[in-house]
Design a protein around this motif. Structure first.
Motif: not given
Length: 124
Positions: A49-56
């Motif tokens: 899993a990944t999560i970006n800086w905006t929470g996506g």
């Protein structure tokens, strides 16, 4: 120098839950995408899993609907909540930070910093 320290692994029965944590230090956490990967014995490291800086977030098909990635900027920590665990989830789980700020990683090679890993074992 950035450091990533995972915790929360262990032994659990199939159907059980675990929450992994990854504490980040040495870099501004909020500007970076974060990821979880895993590696089972004899297999290559694979994306979870990944999560970006905006929470996506994005998930591997094998964990979609069972795992949830999240981040807490105040604690500089990223989490992986794992529910309905299966024996095939058994692996060493690694936390990773993307190689650049505001960069969306598209492969394992795009992650520049890694933790030491935490073992997750799911018994049948």
């Amino acid at each position: 120098q950035v450091q990533l320290v995972e915790s929360g692994g262990g032994l659990v029965q199939a159907g059980g839950s675990l929450r992994l944590s990854c504490a980040v230090s040495g870099r501004t956490f909020s500007n970076y995408a974060m990821g979880w990967f895993r590696q089972a014995p004899g297999k290559e490291r694979e994306f979870v899993a990944t999560i970006n800086w905006t929470g996506g977030s994005n998930y591997a098909d094998s964990v979609k609907g069972r795992f949830t990635i999240s981040r807490d900027g105040a604690k500089n920590t990223v989490y992986l909540q794992m529910n309905n665990l299966k024996p095939e989830d058994t692996a060493v789980y690694y936390c990773a930070m993307s190689a650049g700020a505001f960069r969306r990683p598209s492969s394992l090679a795009d992650f520049g910093s890694w933790g030491q890993g935490t073992q997750v074992t799911v018994s049948s």
